[in-house]
Structures are given as structure tokens and as C-alpha cells.
Design an enzyme around this catalytic site. Structure first.
Site, short mmCIF file in Angstrom:
data_model
loop_
_atom_site.label_atom_id
_atom_site.label_comp_id
_atom_site.label_asym_id
_atom_site.label_seq_id
_atom_site.Cartn_x
_atom_site.Cartn_y
_atom_site.Cartn_z
N ARG A 1 -7.60 -7.59 0.40
CA ARG A 1 -9.11 -8.60 0.12
C ARG A 1 -9.86 -8.25 -0.03
O ARG A 1 -11.00 -9.09 -0.79
CB ARG A 1 -8.28 -9.20 1.72
CG ARG A 1 -9.01 -7.73 2.96
CD ARG A 1 -8.48 -8.32 4.18
NE ARG A 1 -7.59 -8.48 4.47
CZ ARG A 1 -6.67 -8.76 5.65
NH1 ARG A 1 -7.90 -9.09 6.14
NH2 ARG A 1 -5.74 -8.31 5.53
N LYS B 1 -0.13 5.15 4.54
CA LYS B 1 1.27 3.63 4.92
C LYS B 1 2.29 5.35 5.24
O LYS B 1 2.07 6.58 4.88
CB LYS B 1 1.52 3.31 3.75
CG LYS B 1 0.89 2.39 3.59
CD LYS B 1 0.71 1.21 2.52
CE LYS B 1 0.24 0.06 2.33
NZ LYS B 1 1.27 -0.63 2.46
#
Length: 517
Positions: free
Chosen positions: A359, A285
Site C-alpha cells: 500500500r 516474514k
């Protein structure tokens, strides 16, 4: 909070998550009652000066409110002519139930707290029974949220800390409401917000696990921990792929079990994403996107808070909570794009982006929860940025494998003030997750609709026979607070779920039937 927490490894000192004592009476406030309060909030019906005038200091309040209304102000303040010089705030109530009423209540409580009271009274005058109940319940929710302090670690305060609100006394003639449910919702929300606010070097994996066990044990909630070694034996490759880059080998899935006397196996499973710090992994990130990634475990905190709230209410059905706790770190052995991963149910996954780690950990956790064959699964996760782009941070996204869930979630979201918006779950979205080398792609290389694709990916790990609701917590943070919650971290989801299971329905079995189990 004690400074030693920063230096003591996994030990986390837990606060009192229910610091506000709430009592109620159907009697109107008297001058003697006013003498026992630091501040009194008077809520009147619009245009009903007669009911207002009958209260202590009513003759002062009537012209005060009239002047405020003329000036377009929501509230007016004064002081009582008693020895304590009790603060007075007066306003009117006419907001719709749900978000509007809760937002009004937060503003009313904020106005009162300028006086820094420890003992606050609320007098409801001239409202009908329905308005009295809505106003009272909204004010209790707002005061309970405002009275709870999120963690601080300052070595010294620049000024003496002002007193916090510790008691709330409701004067609500001709109306009754259930305080137990409000207390439980506030308790669960405070739990969710407090853990989410902790710095990542305080809320370590080991510290989080120990704190969870400390909260669960006195409430008769059993704890079992699936550590990395056990998960490896079970074949939980999706979870372990994310945990691979961690500096410590203590990631895992706590399994909490609430069983009331005489209950059958769990009817409800709560699943939460607990990534206690998310760097993005190999697909790192940027600084601004990583800055608040200690809050990426909010889904697990909401699942925990919801479980504790329902246990406080002693609901008659069994509940399991499964919390996927790990970090997502950058390391030489961290998982990477194009890795081939096998999940616990045998599904093969082509990794596309390592920052879609939520996920991955939820896939194995949902599959584990489904093995217990609950009547309903609800999962909570700060899963995607596209859900924030679609809804802003005022609503959270709702997804389900039952179309019948959509109108119910809209209705309960509006009533609870924790608003959700259902998204489509059509099968043809799976075309965007087709892989040439595995059963499924982890995500698309494109960002469009990632909140929908994330939900479609997760749906593979829940049998179609089990009703499932996925909440993408885009409203988990909102600058300036949201509805009745005054802090940026909102704890969104606890109130919604408790309302769903205790007010909108009679419990998990009725809810499952309505969803078409």
C-alpha cells in the site's frame, strides 16, 4: 530457456507469448482433415447420437461415449483407424458459461494432452449456437494456457522433452466467435504468468524494466521511467521508504503509454504492485511466508499483460500503465515501525508494519496516475493475506469508490471465469486508521479486515472524482490451477479486465459513465 540468463545480469530472454496457432472453420471434419491431426476432441450434445455418428469414426465414438457416460466418466478415448492413428477423445458439454465451462475445458484439454499432440482438432457436434460458442471459446482459452510453458532453468532433462501443442483447429458448424479477443487475452495472461514465475535473481529490477521496454517498443507503447532520484524530487516518500533497504538504487515506476491514432490523453490508467521480492523488511516474514515472495510483483505483471492485450486488440482509447517496481528488503537503513513518511501528495503516514509495503508503493503510484486525470483507474496487487483468508484462492477481492461497480464486477467476474467478490468501503472503516501523529496510519496493528483497511488507505490517494477499482489478487495463485489455467500462478485479472472493457461495455468511457463518473 537459455542457462546464460542466470549469469548475465539484467538481460532476460523473452519467449513467444503466443505459441498456439488457432484456426477455425464452419465445416465438419473430414477423413482428410483427421489425417492432418495428432488428436481430435469431439464434443457432442447429450443424447444426440445422430450428429456424433456423422463424424469420421462416429460409429466407434457413439458406443464409446455411451460406455463412458454409464461409468460416470466425463471423457472416453480411442484411436482412429487411419495411417496416423490419430488419437480420439469424446465427451459431452453442458456446463454453464464462465468458471464451470472453463474448468470443463481445462479437463478436456488435459485429457487430450496425455497423447502429447502437436496438432489438436476440436469438433463440436449437435450443440446449439450458444453452447457451441461457449464450448469453443472455453476450449481455446484452456488450450492457449496449456500450450504456454512457464520458465525452467534445468541444466539437463531426465528424458527428452515431449512435444508441446502448437496448433488448434476448430470445427464449429453454424457458429461464429471472435478469435482476436481470445488470442489477446491468452497473450496477456501468458505475459503475467511468465514474469510472475521468474526467480528473483533473474527478474531483477533492471531486468524487469528492460524486458518491459522490449515488449512495449514494437507495439508502439511509449516508456518513461521515474527513477529514485526523480521520485525524490517529486516527494514520493511512501515509495522510497520501501525502496530504501534495497542493495541497488534502481527502483522506480515505469510509465507506459498506449495511444491509438487520433486518441485523446489516456482514458484508462492501470496500476500494478511490482515488489519483486518481499522479505517483509524490518518486520521480517517467517520462512514459509517468504518462500514465494518473488510472486509479490504479480499485480504489475497483470497490469502489463492487460495493457498489452488491449493494445493487441487496438482499442480506440488511450491507456497508461504505472508499475511500482522495487524490493522490500531488510537493511540497516530500511524503513521501520513508527517512521513518519510523507507521500507524493503531501499526506503524512505513520508506519505501523513494514510488511504492509504494497500500500506504500501503490499510494504514490496511484497519486501519480491520478494527476493525468484518467476516466478510470484500476489497480492490481497481491496486497493482503486477509483477502485470501476471507475468500480462499478461488476468488479475488474487489473494492471501488463507486458502489455501482459492485454488481458489474460480479457479473463480469462470473462471465469471464475470473470471479471477484466486492467488499464494503464505508467511511467509518477509516476510524481504524486514525493516527495521533500523522494524517493516517499505514495499517492497523490488528489483522482483522486488513484487506478492507488496505483499500481504504489506498482510496485516499485517488480523487473522489475519478472512478477507481482495486483488485486484491487472492486468486493470483491456486494449487492445481484455476478455471482454464493449469498452473499454480494464474495471471488472474487480465481476462476479467479485457472482458470488462470490450464485452461488458463498449470501452472505458461507457464504463466510467456506468460507474457514475
Amino acid at each position: 530457456m537459455a542457462k546464460h540468463l542466470l549469469d548475465s545480469g539484467p538481460m532476460i530472454e523473452l519467449p513467444d507469448f503466443s505459441p498456439l496457432r488457432v484456426t477455425s472453420t464452419t465445416l465438419a471434419p473430414t477423413r482428410a482433415a483427421l489425417d492432418g491431426l495428432d488428436h481430435l476432441l469431439v464434443v457432442a450434445a447429450r443424447g444426440d447420437d445422430r450428429s456424433l455418428a456423422r463424424l469420421p469414426n462416429g460409429k466407434t465414438l457413439v458406443p464409446l461415449l455411451a460406455r463412458a457416460t454409464k461409468n460416470g466418466d466425463d471423457f472416453a478415448t480411442s484411436r482412429a483407424a487411419n495411417a496416423r492413428a490419430t488419437g480420439l477423445t469424446v465427451g459431452t458439454f453442458g456446463a454453464k458459461p464462465g468458471y464451470a465451462a472453463l474448468t470443463w475445458a481445462a479437463k478436456a484439454v488435459r485429457e487430450c494432452l496425455r497423447d502429447k499432440p502437436r496438432a489438436l482438432g476440436v469438433a463440436l457436434a449437435g450443440l446449439d449456437d450458444s453452447a457451441t460458442r461457449v464450448a469453443a471459446e472455453s476450449l481455446v482459452a484452456a488450450a492457449s494456457a496449456a500450450a504456454f510453458a512457464l520458465p525452467e532453468f534445468k541444466s539437463r532433462s531426465p528424458a527428452p522433452r515431449p512435444p508441446r501443442l502448437t496448433s488448434l483447429r476448430l470445427f464449429a458448424p453454424h457458429s461464429s466467435f471472435e478469435l482476436a479477443g481470445l488470442r489477446a487475452q491468452a497473450f496477456g495472461n501468458n505475459v503475467a504468468r511468465w514474469f510472475t514465475a521468474l526467480p528473483p535473481n533473474v527478474l531483477t529490477i533492471a531486468g524487469y524494466r528492460r524486458a518491459i521496454e522490449t515488449l512495449a517498443k514494437p507495439r508502439g507503447i511509449a516508456c518513461r521511467f521515474f527513477g529514485e532520484r526523480q521520485l525524490d524530487k517529486l516527494g514520493a516518500g511512501a515509495f522510497l521508504a520501501v525502496a530504501r533497504g534495497n542493495a541497488t538504487r534502481d527502483a522506480g515506476i515505469p510509465h507506459l503509454r498506449y495511444r491509438p491514432p487520433g486518441s485523446a490523453p489516456a482514458r484508462l490508467a492501470l496500476v500494478g504492485k511490482g515488489v519483486i521480492f518481499d522479505t517483509g523488511g524490518t518486520n521480517l516474514k517467517t520462512f514459509t511466508n517468504m518462500l514465494d515472495m518473488h510472486t509479490d510483483m504479480q499485480g504489475s505483471a497483470v497490469a502489463l499483460g492487460t495493457l498489452l492485450a488491449l493494445a493487441e486488440l487496438k482499442v480506440p482509447f488511450g491507456i497508461d500503465a504505472w508499475l511500482a517496481i522495487t524490493e522490500n528488503r531488510l537493511a540497516a537503513n530500511a524503513y521501520k515501525s513508527q517512521d513518519l513518511i510523507t507521500a507524493i501528495d503531501g499526506t503524512t503516514i505513520q508506519v505501523i508494519h513494514t510488511d504492509a509495503e504494497g500500500r506504500m508503493v501503490l499510494a504514490d503510484t496511484l497519486a501519480l496516475a491520478a494527476r493525468e486525470k484518467p476516466a478510470l483507474i484500476i489497480d492490481y496487487a497481491t496486497l493482503t493475506g486477509t483477502c485470501v483468508m476471507a475468500l480462499t484462492e478461488r476468488y479475488s477481492g474487489a473494492f471501488s469508490n463507486r458502489v455501482a461497480a459492485n454488481p458489474l464486477l460480479l457479473e463480469v467476474g462470473a462471465a469471464s471465469g475470473e470471479r471477484v467478490w466486492p467488499f464494503p468501503m464505508d467511511d467509518d472503516y477509516d476510524e481504524l486508521l486514525k493516527s495521533d501523529v500523522a494524517d493516517v496510519k499505514q495499517c492497523s496493528a490488528e489483522s482483522a479486515g486488513d484487506h478492507i483497511l488496505g483499500a481504504r488507505f489506498l482510496s485516499r490517494f485517488v480523487p473522489q472524482s475519478i472512478p477507481w477499482i482495486h483488485l486484491d489478487l487472492s486468486a493470483g495463485q491456486h494449487k492445481g490451477g484455476l478455471a482454464h489455467v493449469p498452473t499454480e500462478i494464474t495471471g488472474f485479472g487480465v481476462r476479467l479486465t479485457v472482458e470488462l472493457l470490450t464485452r461488458a461495455t463498449t470501452g472505458v468511457d461507457e464504463l466510467a459513465r456506468r460507474l457514475g463518473a
